[in-house]
Design an enzyme around this catalytic site. Structure first.
Site, PDB file in Angstrom:
ATOM      1  N   HIS A 597     -26.339  -8.826   3.750  1.00 57.63           N
ATOM      2  CA  HIS A 597     -25.206  -9.722   3.988  1.00 57.63           C
ATOM      3  C   HIS A 597     -23.914  -8.926   4.071  1.00 57.63           C
ATOM      4  O   HIS A 597     -22.946  -9.230   3.394  1.00 57.63           O
ATOM      5  CB  HIS A 597     -25.104 -10.769   2.867  1.00 57.63           C
ATOM      6  CG  HIS A 597     -26.363 -11.547   2.674  1.00 57.63           C
ATOM      7  ND1 HIS A 597     -26.694 -12.147   1.482  1.00 57.63           N
ATOM      8  CD2 HIS A 597     -27.374 -11.826   3.529  1.00 57.63           C
ATOM      9  CE1 HIS A 597     -27.864 -12.764   1.615  1.00 57.63           C
ATOM     10  NE2 HIS A 597     -28.295 -12.577   2.841  1.00 57.63           N
TER      11      HIS A 597
HETATM   12  C1  FAD Z   1     -33.977  -8.989   7.081  1.00 64.07           C
HETATM   13  C2  FAD Z   1     -32.844  -9.961   6.916  1.00 64.07           C
HETATM   14  C3  FAD Z   1     -33.045 -11.136   6.220  1.00 64.07           C
HETATM   15  C4  FAD Z   1     -32.013 -12.044   6.068  1.00 64.07           C
HETATM   16  N1  FAD Z   1     -32.261 -13.229   5.463  1.00 64.07           N
HETATM   17  C5  FAD Z   1     -31.303 -14.178   5.452  1.00 64.07           C
HETATM   18  C6  FAD Z   1     -31.582 -15.486   4.968  1.00 64.07           C
HETATM   19  O1  FAD Z   1     -32.695 -15.802   4.573  1.00 64.07           O
HETATM   20  N2  FAD Z   1     -30.589 -16.403   4.976  1.00 64.07           N
HETATM   21  C7  FAD Z   1     -29.344 -16.099   5.425  1.00 64.07           C
HETATM   22  O2  FAD Z   1     -28.477 -16.963   5.384  1.00 64.07           O
HETATM   23  N3  FAD Z   1     -29.048 -14.871   5.881  1.00 64.07           N
HETATM   24  C8  FAD Z   1     -30.015 -13.916   5.938  1.00 64.07           C
HETATM   25  N4  FAD Z   1     -29.732 -12.704   6.475  1.00 64.07           N
HETATM   26  C9  FAD Z   1     -28.382 -12.449   6.975  1.00 64.07           C
HETATM   27  C10 FAD Z   1     -27.990 -13.270   8.205  1.00 64.07           C
HETATM   28  O3  FAD Z   1     -29.097 -13.529   9.018  1.00 64.07           O
HETATM   29  C11 FAD Z   1     -26.911 -12.547   8.985  1.00 64.07           C
HETATM   30  O4  FAD Z   1     -25.838 -12.221   8.143  1.00 64.07           O
HETATM   31  C12 FAD Z   1     -26.347 -13.386  10.129  1.00 64.07           C
HETATM   32  O5  FAD Z   1     -27.387 -13.750  10.993  1.00 64.07           O
HETATM   33  C13 FAD Z   1     -25.283 -12.596  10.856  1.00 64.07           C
HETATM   34  O6  FAD Z   1     -24.758 -13.337  11.912  1.00 64.07           O
HETATM   35  P1  FAD Z   1     -23.731 -12.689  12.920  1.00 64.07           P
HETATM   36  O7  FAD Z   1     -23.474 -13.717  13.945  1.00 64.07           O
HETATM   37  O8  FAD Z   1     -22.575 -12.133  12.172  1.00 64.07           O
HETATM   38  O9  FAD Z   1     -24.461 -11.414  13.553  1.00 64.07           O
HETATM   39  P2  FAD Z   1     -25.927 -11.224  14.131  1.00 64.07           P
HETATM   40  O10 FAD Z   1     -26.732 -12.451  13.990  1.00 64.07           O
HETATM   41  O11 FAD Z   1     -26.438  -9.965  13.546  1.00 64.07           O
HETATM   42  O12 FAD Z   1     -25.704 -11.045  15.702  1.00 64.07           O
HETATM   43  C14 FAD Z   1     -25.125  -9.929  16.299  1.00 64.07           C
HETATM   44  C15 FAD Z   1     -25.761  -9.746  17.659  1.00 64.07           C
HETATM   45  O13 FAD Z   1     -24.969  -8.825  18.403  1.00 64.07           O
HETATM   46  C16 FAD Z   1     -25.814  -8.022  19.166  1.00 64.07           C
HETATM   47  N5  FAD Z   1     -25.105  -6.796  19.520  1.00 64.07           N
HETATM   48  C17 FAD Z   1     -24.770  -5.771  18.712  1.00 64.07           C
HETATM   49  N6  FAD Z   1     -24.154  -4.817  19.412  1.00 64.07           N
HETATM   50  C18 FAD Z   1     -24.060  -5.261  20.688  1.00 64.07           C
HETATM   51  C19 FAD Z   1     -23.522  -4.712  21.881  1.00 64.07           C
HETATM   52  N7  FAD Z   1     -22.935  -3.518  21.901  1.00 64.07           N
HETATM   53  N8  FAD Z   1     -23.623  -5.424  23.036  1.00 64.07           N
HETATM   54  C20 FAD Z   1     -24.236  -6.649  23.034  1.00 64.07           C
HETATM   55  N9  FAD Z   1     -24.763  -7.212  21.933  1.00 64.07           N
HETATM   56  C21 FAD Z   1     -24.667  -6.521  20.759  1.00 64.07           C
HETATM   57  C22 FAD Z   1     -27.005  -7.801  18.273  1.00 64.07           C
HETATM   58  O14 FAD Z   1     -28.144  -7.404  19.006  1.00 64.07           O
HETATM   59  C23 FAD Z   1     -27.162  -9.160  17.620  1.00 64.07           C
HETATM   60  O15 FAD Z   1     -28.058  -9.977  18.332  1.00 64.07           O
HETATM   61  C24 FAD Z   1     -30.740 -11.757   6.608  1.00 64.07           C
HETATM   62  C25 FAD Z   1     -30.531 -10.564   7.292  1.00 64.07           C
HETATM   63  C26 FAD Z   1     -31.574  -9.674   7.471  1.00 64.07           C
HETATM   64  C27 FAD Z   1     -31.331  -8.411   8.238  1.00 64.07           C
END
Ligand code: FAD
Ligand code: NAG
Ligand code: NAG
Ligand code: NAG
Length: 664
Positions: A597
């Protein structure tokens, strides 16, 4: 029939093989199909070098279950796709909004912005679309070891992560259309009201609990045995929030033990009180509901929403004189392209890639960028703050039973696979074994507010050893990159047997990490500096939590199963007597695992916050037409896993942006 099976098998193999770009995929399917020579036979199924036994199980089922139903059905069974709408072969050269990253926040944002058909939106992601296996909740740990994950490692830090391969902690993130919501554990938590009220009190107007609750309600399609009728819940939103249909007896045990120690059984997302409760998950009919599944799938045909998988943004184009963002440079099919934004560029690439891209584009700490040879457009404290939620999986209790706990390899039978495909109500629907969540405030907490916990207990119907033993996938330990020799030595005799554990997670760490660039190459991973346990209070809080869990286990509900602390004396801690506070500190420094997180690397804040990168309307300070909308904006620690907050931020971000541009 055999060929059909083989086609499916080969496609899976190709999908799960690293570096498969579009052309390679098409070629190898054709070639493999005709030569009947699969990647799997060449040992190339996965870069981590292991196949989940469930995949083998499914391979068998694919033949019997999908064999006779016609080719259309087979492709449903495989992977999602996102063709450009209206038969377009290339994306436009200009959009109103360009969103980088289709993760939890990016998908929600793209859906809301493209609701008005006059607004054109481009959403790009490095990752591929989901497929059948990513829908299986029980397989979630496995995807950390596939090319659905970024292979990020925290920088080596002496004295932590000592039990991990090369003494480095692994920081996987989802690389998929759907982002990390495609590989996460689907646990649904919103954060305590006080968390958001404190964020607002810092000067982040619009982010109090009363402000954000609106978006959580809008987000949810809750179905929770009647709990959904409470005023703070939503039933008409996009995202299913449900209980897990598959339970072990240990769920009841945990809740009863909690009650005996003064932790009521509650809806842990309710604002009123702290307590324990069955885990609420983003799963329906046993299938994972990623942000892509709910926010993109139903809207694939919108002419004004273009989704580009396997597309990597390498730079945000910013005019250095006017300090205005005007487009994005990206790589697709090994070619560099540019695309222009009429209104805004929005970074939703998550807490690692969003700050990295900002810095690569000239927005970041001046000296650091100069150091890396990047010309500075705006001097801002990008990456200067990073909080993470670390946890400790190593407190394991052995049970005297053989049929109570979750044991992976017992569940993997053909009939169970068929049952999951039909009804989704069995062991395959378990989110990696997690059954309940408990919030506690340990006696060492110095938080004046009684409703702010310092520890979350993640109740497992087993432990991190439940997928070990003979025939087990060992996906959990492998996903954490724990040294297998260390586990075999300490826990070998109970590996894959009936165990119980609650994993404590430190909610409000005092230790603060940071993120820097390694170099100016957009294909390099940035440097992730965890700084775990640099403030000793964090160790004390964990030790208090460990003692609390031991008290839970002393209660009759656990003692009916003869639950007993297992002496898995870790080799790194030989000099300490087992079960002393000193021993546990050493154990924490050995099995230092993260729940992934990471937040605050593009922190929002008011004018007087010298560490803020964004204003509370998520605009990058000093730059026009550029925002960040993802979990990197969260300025301080919250008592929550970050998927639901990420989607909430996407929905709220969309409202902020639509208001700014006067879009209905
Ligand atoms: C193994 C694991 C288990 C987890 N379990 C939970 C859980 O049970 N419950 C919960 O609430 N949270 C959980 N989390 C955390 C939660 O899922 C994340 O914090 C949340 O999904 C993050 O959302 P976000 O929109 O910030 O980024 P993300 O969902 O990480 O999205 C970012 C996206 O940007 C893309 N990206 C990156 N760089 C580039 C680029 N240069 N060009 C184009 N695209 C790019 C990536 O490929 C990715 O798809 C978990 C995380 C992990 C890793
Ligand atoms: C879209 O634009 C047209 C022409 O400017 C306008 O008439 C229409 O009302 C707009 N629709 C929406 C949903 O804003
Ligand atoms: C910053 O300003 C806000 C009002 O915008 C105020 O509530 C807060 O206390 C201030 N913080 C500091 C550190 O001065
Ligand atoms: C497990 O231990 C408990 C408590 O000692 C005992 O009551 C129970 O019968 C034991 N169960 C088995 C299967 O041995």
């Amino acid at each position: 029939m055999f060929k059909l099976y083989f086609l499916i098998f080969t496609i899976f193999a190709t999908i799960l093989t690293t570096n498969g770009d579009d052309e390679a995929l098409v070629e190898s399917i054709g070639e493999e199909f005709s030569t009947e020579n699969s990647n799997a036979r060449n040992g190339k199924l996965l870069w981590s070098g292991f196949t989940h036994p469930a995949i083998n199980m499914f391979m068998n089922v694919a033949e019997t279950f999908y064999g006779g139903q016609g080719s259309g059905k087979i492709f449903d069974f495989l992977r999602d796709s996102y063709e450009l709408p209206g038969g377009l072969s290339e994306p436009y050269s200009e959009y109103d909004f360009i969103i980088i990253g289709a993760g939890s926040a990016g998908c929600a944002l793209a859906e809301r912005l493209s609701k008005n058909r006059n607004t054109t939106v481009l959403l790009m992601d490095v990752g591929k679309p989901e497929m059948l296996f990513t829908d299986i909740p029980a397989m979630s740990p496995y995807f950390q070891s596939t090319d659905y994950s970024w292979d990020y490692y925290m920088e080596h830090q002496p004295g932590v992560c000592k039990g991990m391969t090369n003494e480095r902690c692994y920081w996987p993130r989802g690389k998929a259309v759907g982002g990390t919501s495609v590989i996460n554990y689907m646990i649904y938590t919103r954060g305590r009201p006080k968390d958001w009220d404190r964020i607002a009190a810092d000067g982040n107007y619009g982010w109090s609990y009363d402000d954000v609750i609106k978006y959580y309600v809008q987000l949810e399609k809750a179905y929770l045995d009647g709990l959904e009728k409470q005023p703070h819940r939503g039933t008409e939103g996009d995202m299913p929030v449900e209980f897990v249909p598959f339970k072990t007896k240990l769920l009841k045990t945990f809740l009863e033990a909690g009650t005996l120690l003064g932790h009521p059984t509650v809806d842990y997302n309710a604002p009123e009180e702290l307590g324990f409760g069955p885990v609420q998950v983003t799963i329906t009919r046993g299938h994972r509901q990623s942000a892509a599944k709910v926010f993109l799938h139903p809207h694939k045909n919108r002419r004004n929403l273009h989704i580009l998988p396997e597309t990597r943004a390498t730079k945000i184009l910013i005019d250095p004189d006017t300090k205005t963002a005007y487009g994005v440079e990206y790589v697709r099919n090994k070619m560099i392209h540019t695309v222009h934004a009429r209104k805004e560029v929005i970074l939703s690439a998550g807490p690692i890639a969003s700050p990295q891209l900002l810095m690569l584009s000239g927005v970041g700490p001046k000296d650091h960028l100069n150091d890396k040879g990047i010309s500075v457009i705006q001097d801002l404290p990008v990456g200067r703050v990073l909080y993470d939620h670390i946890c400790f999986p190593g407190l394991v209790f052995a049970l005297n039973t053989t049929d109570v706990a979750f044991i992976e390899n017992k569940g993997l039978t053909l009939s169970e696979v068929l049952e999951w495909l039909r009804n989704g109500d069995n062991i395959f629907a378990s989110p990696g074994g997690v059954e309940a969540i408990g919030y506690i405030k340990t006696h060492v907490s110095d938080d004046p507010d009684p409703t702010v916990p310092d520890i979350e207990l993640i109740d497992i119907g087993g432990s991190f050893l439940s997928d070990g033993g003979l025939g087990g996938s060992k996906a959990i330990r492998r996903g954490m990159r724990i040294s297998e020799a260390l586990i075999d030595e300490a826990f070998g005799s109970i590996d894959g047997k009936d165990t119980w554990s609650a994993i404590p997670m430190l909610l409000h760490p005092k230790s603060v990490g940071r993120l820097e660039l390694k170099d100016s190459n957009p294909f390099s991973n940035p440097k992730m500096i965890g700084n775990y346990f640099t403030v000793h209070k964090d160790v004390e809080t964990f030790v208090a939590a460990i003692r609390h869990i031991q008290r839970l286990v002393q209660t009759p509900p656990f003692q009916q199963f003869g639950a007993k602390l297992y002496n898995g004396h870790l080799r790194t801690c030989r000099e300490f007597e087992f079960d002393t506070d000193e021993y546990w500190e050493c154990a924490l420094r050995t099995l230092t695992a993260t729940l992934h997180h990471q937040i605050a690397t593009c922190r929002m804040g008011p004018e007087n916050d010298s560490l803020a990168v964004l204003n509370p309307e998520l605009q990058v300070r000093g730059i026009k037409n550029l925002r960040v909308v993802d979990t990197s904006i969260i300025p301080r620690t919250i008592s929550a896993h970050t998927n639901a907050p990420g989607m909430m931020i996407g929905l709220k971000g969309a409202d902020i942006i639509k208001h700014f541009w006067n879009i209905s």
